[in-house]
Design a protein around this motif. Structure first.
Motif, PDB file in Angstrom:
ATOM      1  N   GLU A   1       0.825  -1.203   0.000  1.00 32.79           N
ATOM      2  CA  GLU A   1       0.000   0.000   0.000  1.00 32.79           C
ATOM      3  C   GLU A   1       0.863   1.258   0.000  1.00 32.79           C
ATOM      4  O   GLU A   1       0.614   2.198  -0.771  1.00 32.79           O
ATOM      5  CB  GLU A   1      -0.914  -0.012   1.217  1.00 32.79           C
TER       6      GLU A   1
ATOM      7  N   SER B   1       2.608   1.719  -3.363  1.00 31.13           N
ATOM      8  CA  SER B   1       1.676   2.156  -4.399  1.00 31.13           C
ATOM      9  C   SER B   1       1.359   3.642  -4.262  1.00 31.13           C
ATOM     10  O   SER B   1       1.290   4.377  -5.252  1.00 31.13           O
ATOM     11  CB  SER B   1       0.386   1.330  -4.320  1.00 31.13           C
ATOM     12  N   HIS B   2       1.164   4.094  -3.019  1.00 30.58           N
ATOM     13  CA  HIS B   2       0.896   5.521  -2.792  1.00 30.58           C
ATOM     14  C   HIS B   2       2.103   6.374  -3.196  1.00 30.58           C
ATOM     15  O   HIS B   2       1.952   7.411  -3.853  1.00 30.58           O
ATOM     16  CB  HIS B   2       0.565   5.761  -1.318  1.00 30.58           C
TER      17      HIS B   2
ATOM     18  N   LEU C   1      -2.689  -0.970  -5.667  1.00 32.25           N
ATOM     19  CA  LEU C   1      -3.375  -0.116  -4.700  1.00 32.25           C
ATOM     20  C   LEU C   1      -4.802  -0.620  -4.455  1.00 32.25           C
ATOM     21  O   LEU C   1      -5.294  -0.620  -3.317  1.00 32.25           O
ATOM     22  CB  LEU C   1      -3.402   1.324  -5.207  1.00 32.25           C
TER      23      LEU C   1
END
Length: 350
Positions: A149, A152-153, A201
């Motif tokens: 996560e 991906s951010h 994501l």
């Protein structure tokens, strides 16, 4: 606290003693009518002053020993059967409970099983080792999810900057043909990275249960509304519908349900043949999307794994079916893959 062996031996001994006590009258009758029968007749004749009767002590002794052996073996056999069928079942009940807990355990739920405390030390030791192993796996799984996560951010901004720089390059005057081809190839790489990042994501959000908005959705209506948009990508592939119900309402997150349908449809297009066919079937409790293909049967154990690609010739990042599986798990639906007469079928059981 005793070991399993000690418990088994003690209970087997108790069973044997109880059955031997119950069989005591049989031993008494055996002694009376075989071992002591001739001796009793001789004593009675001597007391009465009559001639001694003819006796066969040897034969009676052999028959008595044989009957006694059969009786003892029957007692042991009965004890063994009772031990295996009744007592062993109770002894192994904690182990069966541990297996049941493991069968219902899932890493995605992130809830470790609560094992029952037993009075047998081997089972307690097994439960302790399993608890520690599951905690370690849950910790690793959580770290992996957080990394996915966060990565991906963090990748969203560099990818956006990268694509904007490519836009600026394309606007430069006097760009040669070779330079334009290089920029276009970089565009393809950027688009692929963007799709990959978007899918990762999405998986991270599903795993973290961030899609909380649920509503009643008619599967028939959403299929009828989505198909015209998706048919633009089918080219010469024929779409066939078999809708067996006029309305089929389920409770789901709309965005995730649309993502599930899109991924299954795109997968059916990518792995199809020229002038092939895609079949969409809606039954009272199933959604089935199948496609013709030149590929052989897929591996059921790997088809829904992340980054698994059945063919290197097909473009994709190997996350489409993994997203479908994650969405089904999120909603509590079942998903299955079947291969029938050259058709790859993906079956959603609601």
């Amino acid at each position: 606290m005793k070991s399993l062996l000690q418990k088994s031996l003690s209970r087997f001994t108790i069973c044997t003693v109880i059955i031997l006590l119950l069989a005591t009258p049989l031993f008494y009758l055996l002694t009376k009518y075989f071992y002591a029968e001739d001796l009793r007749e001789i004593v009675e004749a001597a007391q009465s002053g009559v001639p001694l009767p003819k006796t066969d002590l040897e034969q009676d002794m052999i028959v008595g020993i044989a009957l006694q052996f059969v009786l003892i073996m029957s007692v042991l056999l009965a004890s063994l059967i009772l031990m295996l069928k009744l007592i062993s079942k109770r002894l192994w009940a904690p182990f069966d409970e541990t297996l049941r807990q493991l069968e219902h355990f899932s890493l995605e739920k992130e809830i470790p099983p609560l094992f029952t405390v037993s009075d047998i030390k081997e089972f307690n030791r097994l439960n302790s080792v399993l608890t520690q192993l599951i905690k370690n796996n849950l910790r690793s799984y959580k770290i992996q999810k957080e990394f996915t996560e966060n990565a991906s951010h963090e990748l969203q901004t560099p990818l956006a900057v990268f694509q904007s720089k490519l836009d600026l390059l394309l606007q430069q005057p006097n760009m040669t043909q070779q330079q334009a081809e290089i920029v276009l190839s970089l565009y393809e790489v950027s688009a692929r990275l963007t799709r990959l990042n978007k899918n990762l994501l999405l998986l991270a959000k599903i795993d973290n249960k961030q899609y909380t908005q649920m509503e009643l959705i008619d599967i028939v209506q959403i299929i009828e509304r989505t198909l015209p948009l998706l048919s633009e990508f089918t080219q010469e592939i024929k779409i066939r519908k078999e809708i067996q119900v006029t309305s089929f309402t389920i409770r789901a997150n709309k965005a995730l349900l649309e993502s599930l349908i899109n991924n299954l449809f795109i997968n059916a297009v990518r792995h199809n043949v020229v002038k092939g066919e895609i079949t969409i079937i809606i039954t009272p409790n199933q959604l089935i999307i199948s496609n013709t293909s030149s590929e052989e049967q897929l591996d059921k154990e790997l088809v829904f794994e992340r980054f698994h690609r059945s063919s290197e010739k097909i473009n994709g990042n190997g996350l489409g079916l993994a997203i479908v599986k994650a969405i089904c798990n999120f909603h509590g639906w079942g998903i299955d893959y079947q291969y029938n007469a050259g058709n790859h079928e993906f079956i959603i059981n609601f």
